[in-house]
Design an enzyme around this catalytic site. Structure first.
Site, PDB file in Angstrom:
ATOM      1  N   GLY A  46       6.646  -2.540   9.779  1.00 61.87           N
ATOM      2  CA  GLY A  46       6.527  -3.775   9.018  1.00 61.87           C
ATOM      3  C   GLY A  46       7.724  -4.687   9.123  1.00 61.87           C
ATOM      4  CB  THR A  49       7.320 -10.670   7.375  1.00 64.52           C
ATOM      5  OG1 THR A  49       7.570 -11.713   6.423  1.00 64.52           O
ATOM      6  CG2 THR A  49       6.571  -9.546   6.687  1.00 64.52           C
ATOM      7  N   GLY A  50       9.996 -10.288   5.953  1.00 65.73           N
ATOM      8  CA  GLY A  50      10.624  -9.785   4.739  1.00 65.73           C
ATOM      9  C   GLY A  50      11.828  -8.877   4.933  1.00 65.73           C
ATOM     10  N   GLY A  52      12.005  -5.824   6.037  1.00 63.19           N
ATOM     11  CA  GLY A  52      12.033  -5.139   7.327  1.00 63.19           C
ATOM     12  C   GLY A  52      12.631  -5.987   8.424  1.00 63.19           C
ATOM     13  CB  SER A 175       8.849   0.382  -5.766  1.00 61.78           C
ATOM     14  OG  SER A 175       8.866  -0.488  -6.878  1.00 61.78           O
ATOM     15  CE1 TYR A 200       3.990  -1.290  -3.936  1.00 59.85           C
ATOM     16  CE2 TYR A 200       4.860  -1.347  -6.175  1.00 59.85           C
ATOM     17  CZ  TYR A 200       5.048  -1.465  -4.803  1.00 59.85           C
ATOM     18  OH  TYR A 200       6.303  -1.744  -4.312  1.00 59.85           O
TER      19      TYR A 200
END
Length: 316
Positions: A46, A49-50, A52, A175, A200
Site C-alpha cells: 500500500g 499513497t499516504g 506507505g 492502530s 476495523y
C-alpha cells in the site's frame, strides 16, 4: 442564541489560530536514526499513497531497493516516479498486490522470490477502514481479509527469504483502535453480527496479536517484528465514510501529516537495538501499552492456528 454562536465562532477561530502549536504537540516522535540501506531490499504494501508512500520515500532516500506492492499499479507507478525524482534512487519498483485476493498474494510472492534473493524489511502497511459489509473472492470479510489475513499470508510466503537475509524486520501497522477490538472466533466473518467500525477494530487487534505470536515463533532466527500505531493521520484511509471524511477535513489542522505518520514505521524498521522488543507495540517511536486482549498469548496462538486453517497453510 446569538451570544452562544458568537462564543462558538470565537472559540473555533482561536483553535484554528493555535492549530499549528497543537498539532506540533501531538505530532509525536521522529525517527532519529541515520542508518543507511544501500544493498538492502524492502517491500511495503500500500505504498502508492499516504503513510506507505512517505515510508517508501524515506527508505529510498537511504539507498534501499524498494518494492511498492499495491493493488492500483498506475497509482503505484506515479508514486514511484515521484519518489525516484525526489530521492535520485531509481530502485523504486512497483508490483501488483491485491491483499483481498489470496491468488494475487501468492502470485506477488512467487514473482518477488524469483526476482530477489534477499529481503531485509517487510512493512505490512496497507489497510481498509469502515467498509460496508462485503466478502472477498475467498469468502473472507473485507477488513479481516485485507488488514489481517492478507498480510498473514504474505508474511508466511516471504518468511523464508527474511530468515535467509537476517537480520531482518517485519513491521505491522495496527492502530490504537485495537483497544476496542475483540477476536470473535464464533463469528470471525461477521455473518451473525456486523458493525463496520468494530470490524476495523477487530482487525487491528488481530495485527497486534499476529505480531506477538510471530515474534515468539521467530526467536533465534534473526528476524524481529513490531506492531505500530501511526497516529491520527490525514490520509485516505477514511475514504469509505462520508462523515469521517468531513471530520478529517474539518480537523485537518490538528491531524498528523503522512510524513509524521510514517515516523514510527521507520523507527521500527531502522532503529538500532530494538531486537529485545520484538513483538511489542509502538506509538510515537516508543513502546507503549496495549489492551489486555492484545496481551493474551492463548488468543494469539489460537488466532494463528485459525488463520492457517482459513488460508490453507500447513504448519510445521
Amino acid at each position: 442564541m446569538l451570544v452562544v454562536l458568537g462564543l462558538l465562532t470565537s472559540f473555533l477561530s482561536f483553535l484554528y489560530v493555535i492549530a499549528p502549536s497543537i498539532r506540533k504537540f501531538f505530532a509525536g516522535g521522529v525517527c532519529r536514526t541515520d542508518v543507511q540501506l544501500f544493498g538492502k531490499v524492502v517491500v511495503i504494501t500500500g505504498a502508492n499513497t499516504g503513510i506507505g508512500k512517505e515510508t517508501a520515500r524515506e527508505l529510498a532516500r537511504r539507498g534501499a531497493r524498494v518494492y511498492i506492492a499495491c493493488r492500483d499499479v498506475l497509482k503505484g507507478e506515479s508514486a514511484a516516479s515521484e519518489i525516484q525524482a525526489d530521492t535520485k534512487n531509481s530502485q523504486v519498483l512497483v508490483r501488483k498486490l491485491d491483499l483481498s485476493d489470496t491468488k494475487s498474494i501468492r502470485a506477488f510472492a512467487e514473482g518477488f522470490l524469483a526476482e530477489e534473493k534477499q529481503l531485509h524489511i517487510l512493512i505490512n502497511n496497507a489497510g481498509v477502514m469502515l467498509c460496508p459489509y462485503s466478502k472477498t473472492a475467498d469468502g473472507f470479510e473485507t477488513h479481516l481479509a485485507v488488514n489481517h489475513l492478507g498480510h498473514f499470508l504474505l508474511t508466511h510466503l516471504l518468511l523464508g527469504r527474511l530468515k535467509e537475509s537476517a537480520p531482518a524486520r517485519v513491521v505491522n501497522l495496527s492502530s490504537v483502535a485495537h483497544h476496542l477490538g475483540k477476536i470473535r472466533f464464533h463469528d470471525l466473518q461477521g455473518d451473525k453480527y456486523y458493525n463496520l467500525g468494530f470490524a476495523y477494530c477487530h482487525s487491528k487487534l488481530a495485527n497486534v496479536l499476529f505480531t506477538r505470536e510471530l515474534a515468539k515463533r521467530l526467536k533465534g532466527t534473526g528476524v524481529t517484528t513490531y506492531a505500530v500505531h501511526p497516529g491520527i493521520v490525514r490520509s485516505k484511509l477514511v475514504r469509505h465514510s462520508f462523515l469521517l471524511c468531513l471530520l478529517w477535513r474539518l480537523f485537518s489542522p490538528f491531524l498528523k501529516t503522512t510524513w509524521e505518520g510514517a515516523q514510527t514505521s521507520l523507527h521500527c524498521a531502522l532503529a538500532e537495538g530494538l531486537e529485545p522488543l520484538s513483538g511489542k507495540y509502538f506509538s510515537d517511536c516508543k513502546k507503549t501499552w496495549v489492551s489486555p486482549r492484545a496481551r493474551n498469548n492463548k488468543t494469539a496462538e489460537r488466532l494463528w492456528n485459525v488463520s492457517c486453517e482459513l488460508l490453507g497453510i500447513q504448519q510445521e
